[in-house]
Design a protein around this motif. Sequence first.
Motif, PDB file in Angstrom:
ATOM      1  N   MET A  50       0.842  -1.189   0.000  1.00 51.60           N
ATOM      2  CA  MET A  50       0.000   0.000   0.000  1.00 51.60           C
ATOM      3  C   MET A  50       0.885   1.251   0.000  1.00 51.60           C
ATOM      4  SD  MET A  50      -2.868   1.104   2.814  1.00 51.60           S
ATOM      5  CE  MET A  50      -3.698  -0.471   2.605  1.00 51.60           C
ATOM      6  N   HIS A  51       0.546   2.203  -0.865  1.00 50.89           N
ATOM      7  CA  HIS A  51       1.331   3.429  -0.936  1.00 50.89           C
ATOM      8  C   HIS A  51       1.107   4.275   0.318  1.00 50.89           C
ATOM      9  CE1 HIS A  51       2.619   2.720  -5.025  1.00 50.89           C
ATOM     10  NE2 HIS A  51       1.372   2.516  -5.397  1.00 50.89           N
ATOM     11  N   THR A  52       2.125   4.960   0.728  1.00 50.11           N
ATOM     12  CA  THR A  52       2.024   5.853   1.867  1.00 50.11           C
ATOM     13  C   THR A  52       1.160   7.052   1.494  1.00 50.11           C
ATOM     14  OG1 THR A  52       4.229   5.203   2.600  1.00 50.11           O
ATOM     15  CG2 THR A  52       3.319   7.232   3.520  1.00 50.11           C
ATOM     16  N   LEU A  53       0.258   7.399   2.388  1.00 51.72           N
ATOM     17  CA  LEU A  53      -0.585   8.562   2.129  1.00 51.72           C
ATOM     18  C   LEU A  53       0.240   9.836   2.277  1.00 51.72           C
ATOM     19  CD1 LEU A  53      -3.817   7.473   4.034  1.00 51.72           C
ATOM     20  CD2 LEU A  53      -3.530   7.667   1.567  1.00 51.72           C
ATOM     21  N   PRO A  54      -0.083  10.853   1.487  1.00 49.04           N
ATOM     22  CA  PRO A  54       0.743  12.070   1.490  1.00 49.04           C
ATOM     23  C   PRO A  54       0.569  12.932   2.737  1.00 49.04           C
ATOM     24  CG  PRO A  54      -1.165  12.385   0.091  1.00 49.04           C
ATOM     25  CD  PRO A  54      -1.178  10.941   0.501  1.00 49.04           C
ATOM     26  N   ARG A  55       1.642  13.624   3.058  1.00 50.11           N
ATOM     27  CA  ARG A  55       1.598  14.701   4.039  1.00 50.11           C
ATOM     28  C   ARG A  55       1.819  15.990   3.269  1.00 50.11           C
ATOM     29  NH1 ARG A  55       4.813  12.860   9.549  1.00 50.11           N
ATOM     30  NH2 ARG A  55       3.941  10.742   9.709  1.00 50.11           N
ATOM     31  N   TRP A  56       1.206  17.053   3.750  1.00 52.48           N
ATOM     32  CA  TRP A  56       1.314  18.296   2.996  1.00 52.48           C
ATOM     33  C   TRP A  56       2.702  18.929   3.088  1.00 52.48           C
ATOM     34  CZ3 TRP A  56      -3.110  20.926   6.175  1.00 52.48           C
ATOM     35  CH2 TRP A  56      -2.701  21.139   7.492  1.00 52.48           C
ATOM     36  N   ASP A  57       3.005  19.712   2.106  1.00 50.24           N
ATOM     37  CA  ASP A  57       4.240  20.496   2.086  1.00 50.24           C
ATOM     38  C   ASP A  57       3.868  21.935   2.435  1.00 50.24           C
ATOM     39  OD1 ASP A  57       6.657  21.722   1.645  1.00 50.24           O
ATOM     40  OD2 ASP A  57       6.585  21.533  -0.548  1.00 50.24           O
ATOM     41  N   ILE A  58       4.207  22.355   3.637  1.00 50.38           N
ATOM     42  CA  ILE A  58       3.888  23.730   4.034  1.00 50.38           C
ATOM     43  C   ILE A  58       5.141  24.602   4.110  1.00 50.38           C
ATOM     44  CG2 ILE A  58       1.727  23.194   5.197  1.00 50.38           C
ATOM     45  CD1 ILE A  58       3.197  23.320   7.842  1.00 50.38           C
ATOM     46  N   ASP A  59       6.264  24.050   3.662  1.00 50.38           N
ATOM     47  CA  ASP A  59       7.489  24.866   3.652  1.00 50.38           C
ATOM     48  C   ASP A  59       7.371  26.118   2.786  1.00 50.38           C
ATOM     49  OD1 ASP A  59       8.661  23.169   5.405  1.00 50.38           O
ATOM     50  OD2 ASP A  59       9.955  22.162   3.967  1.00 50.38           O
ATOM     51  N   PRO A  60       6.622  26.076   1.652  1.00 50.89           N
ATOM     52  CA  PRO A  60       6.478  27.314   0.868  1.00 50.89           C
ATOM     53  C   PRO A  60       5.753  28.434   1.622  1.00 50.89           C
ATOM     54  CG  PRO A  60       5.978  25.402  -0.490  1.00 50.89           C
ATOM     55  CD  PRO A  60       6.062  24.917   0.926  1.00 50.89           C
ATOM     56  N   ILE A  61       5.035  28.074   2.661  1.00 49.22           N
ATOM     57  CA  ILE A  61       4.363  29.101   3.460  1.00 49.22           C
ATOM     58  C   ILE A  61       5.396  29.726   4.400  1.00 49.22           C
ATOM     59  CG2 ILE A  61       2.405  29.639   4.963  1.00 49.22           C
ATOM     60  CD1 ILE A  61       1.678  28.404   2.191  1.00 49.22           C
ATOM     61  N   TYR A  62       6.013  28.893   5.228  1.00 49.31           N
ATOM     62  CA  TYR A  62       7.148  29.285   6.067  1.00 49.31           C
ATOM     63  C   TYR A  62       8.033  28.052   6.251  1.00 49.31           C
ATOM     64  CZ  TYR A  62       4.441  33.432   7.425  1.00 49.31           C
ATOM     65  OH  TYR A  62       3.713  34.595   7.413  1.00 49.31           O
ATOM     66  N   PRO A  63       9.344  28.230   6.344  1.00 53.80           N
ATOM     67  CA  PRO A  63      10.226  27.077   6.566  1.00 53.80           C
ATOM     68  C   PRO A  63      10.042  26.443   7.939  1.00 53.80           C
ATOM     69  CG  PRO A  63      11.449  28.947   5.681  1.00 53.80           C
ATOM     70  CD  PRO A  63      10.101  29.461   6.078  1.00 53.80           C
ATOM     71  N   GLY A  64       9.478  27.183   8.873  1.00 52.75           N
ATOM     72  CA  GLY A  64       9.263  26.651  10.207  1.00 52.75           C
ATOM     73  C   GLY A  64       8.764  27.730  11.142  1.00 52.75           C
ATOM     74  N   ILE A  65       8.268  27.291  12.301  1.00 52.44           N
ATOM     75  CA  ILE A  65       7.743  28.223  13.296  1.00 52.44           C
ATOM     76  C   ILE A  65       8.828  29.188  13.777  1.00 52.44           C
ATOM     77  CG2 ILE A  65       6.958  28.353  15.704  1.00 52.44           C
ATOM     78  CD1 ILE A  65       4.667  27.739  13.948  1.00 52.44           C
ATOM     79  N   LYS A  66      10.065  28.693  13.863  1.00 57.90           N
ATOM     80  CA  LYS A  66      11.163  29.520  14.365  1.00 57.90           C
ATOM     81  C   LYS A  66      11.946  30.213  13.249  1.00 57.90           C
ATOM     82  CE  LYS A  66      12.029  26.867  18.604  1.00 57.90           C
ATOM     83  NZ  LYS A  66      13.047  26.109  19.369  1.00 57.90           N
ATOM     84  N   SER A  67      11.454  30.098  12.019  1.00 57.02           N
ATOM     85  CA  SER A  67      12.183  30.653  10.877  1.00 57.02           C
ATOM     86  C   SER A  67      12.187  32.168  10.886  1.00 57.02           C
ATOM     87  CB  SER A  67      11.564  30.156   9.570  1.00 57.02           C
ATOM     88  OG  SER A  67      10.269  30.699   9.387  1.00 57.02           O
ATOM     89  N   ASP A  68      13.191  32.742  10.231  1.00 56.08           N
ATOM     90  CA  ASP A  68      13.271  34.200  10.115  1.00 56.08           C
ATOM     91  C   ASP A  68      12.049  34.755   9.394  1.00 56.08           C
ATOM     92  OD1 ASP A  68      15.707  34.186  11.398  1.00 56.08           O
ATOM     93  OD2 ASP A  68      16.887  34.267   9.542  1.00 56.08           O
TER      94      ASP A  68
END
Length: 594
Positions: free
Chosen positions: A1-19
Amino acid sequence: MHTLPRWDIDPIYPGIKSDEFLSDLARMGELAYRLDMLLDDEASRKVDLTKWLSDVLTVYQDMLDHLETLNAYASAVLTTDTADVDAMNGLNKVEAAALQVQAAGVKLLNVLAAEQEGVERLLLENEDFKPYSYVVGELFKAQKHQMSPAEEALAADLNRSGADAWSRLQEAVSSSASTIWDESTGERKTVIQLRAMATDADRAVREKAYRKELAIWKEHEVDMAYSLCGVKGATITLDKRRGWDDPLDHAVSQARIDRTVLDALIHTLERNLPMFRKYLKAKAKLLGVGRCAFYDLFAPVGTSTKRWTFEESRKFIIRQFSAFSPAMGAFAKSAFDRNWIDAEPRPGKVGGAYDTAFPLRKQSRILSNFDYSFSGVSTLAHELGHAYHDSVVLDYPSLLRTYPMTLAETASIFSEFIVFQGALADSDDAGKVTLIEHFLQDACQVCVDILCRFYFENAVFARRQEGDIMADEFCSMMLGCQKRTYGDGLDSEALHPYMWAVKGHYYSSDLSFYNFPYAFGQLFGLGLFARSKEDASFPESYVKLLRKTGSDSAVNVAATAGCDITGEAFWQEGMDIISSYCGQFCDLADGQGR
């Protein structure tokens, strides 16, 4: 069974602590300060009200875009891992910064009210401001239901450690509470996993999951009761201070309708309860039981065993959307290709599904918990409908794209029905039985269960004004509302007394009566679909309607499609579509019963 996808939210921000995240957080504060300066500049607005109003609207809406994007991102991270401390801290920072935005908004309403005559003249005469006529009029109304700036600031600050905190507790418990499922192996299942088993073909499994779930809620009932009391108590206090007759009046105003529209909708739901009870009795017959229990509501019916892979779902949704509108199909393809969807159920991730928009990036993201059933496909289509709605309004400034909950379900229900129709056309007789039952199952939730929730919330607000409500009373109230709506369609000894703890919608102090807009959306979406079959140019009209949802009343938006939502006749048109499928389903059940 293929792994279900997780979203890519890096284009929004690289992370909560990102500049980038921290920079936009700081920018929101700068915009709030700039708006404050503009609002204090009485001399400028007296000299040139046109330029002043233009500057105010520009800065205010830029600030709202920053807040919406930051809040959506932090919430997205947290809802996929409710134990993420960084995400919680990030959301807290956004909420703290939001206090400046809320204070600026309070001040804005007061200053606009002071300049109401001049502003109203500009709305009539200046082409740049005419699109804002309705929404600024709504701001004037909101100002009349506003406390003093100091009181509003205190209420917003206290809300973070009050009603919002109670809401987060409900979300955390409902996403992580678990129990032992298999004593021999020690296997544990969360509430979310247990609720997902309501679709299992084995009734014994469904009943076991239901009883395990009730036991979990029994264990946490005190926490949930105090949480709900806290939220509803805060709502009652603030609504009174702001001059609302009751929380329902406030909700109706937020929905951009009036009591005439709401009454027409509720009366239509009530009048059609016998039809839904007939459906539930037919379902019981096909399941081979005397009467459906609550844990049979989502039971599969029919002999179709089709299992939908995520890839099959992707291709099917794109094809069905494209058949209605190439632009809509292209949008869905882009959303899948760019990993906008988080479909994998996992511990710590909240249940259900939602769409969220990021105005600064002109993008959306979708959370779901895909289960390989057609219901999972339908949910994806539903949320993609929301995201498509986002896509056609995200180019507008905040005040012109922010639509009410009543109209928020238009595109989602419409999209869901497109996919249902496509699946029905592609299916054999066995598949049609399953699909029609799935459609009726959803319609029953949106019409019957939503009416139950409406009754329940009305009862809770009335009772909460007298004092705290304990868990056993919440349960009693919920059971009473379920009996009132489901009637003899369900076994009265096998209902769900803890649905008040399950549904996070009850725990929002800002959006009371979150329920009736879903019924509005269901019947409105079905009514629009009926019109789409009669008009070859409907896809273009549909986009125009969606674009208007943020800048006008629900009555006027509906009128653009020739719909009069002030009378019961329109709502019954949508209900008649449901009834036609109910008739088919009941005939099938009768045939198998002979």
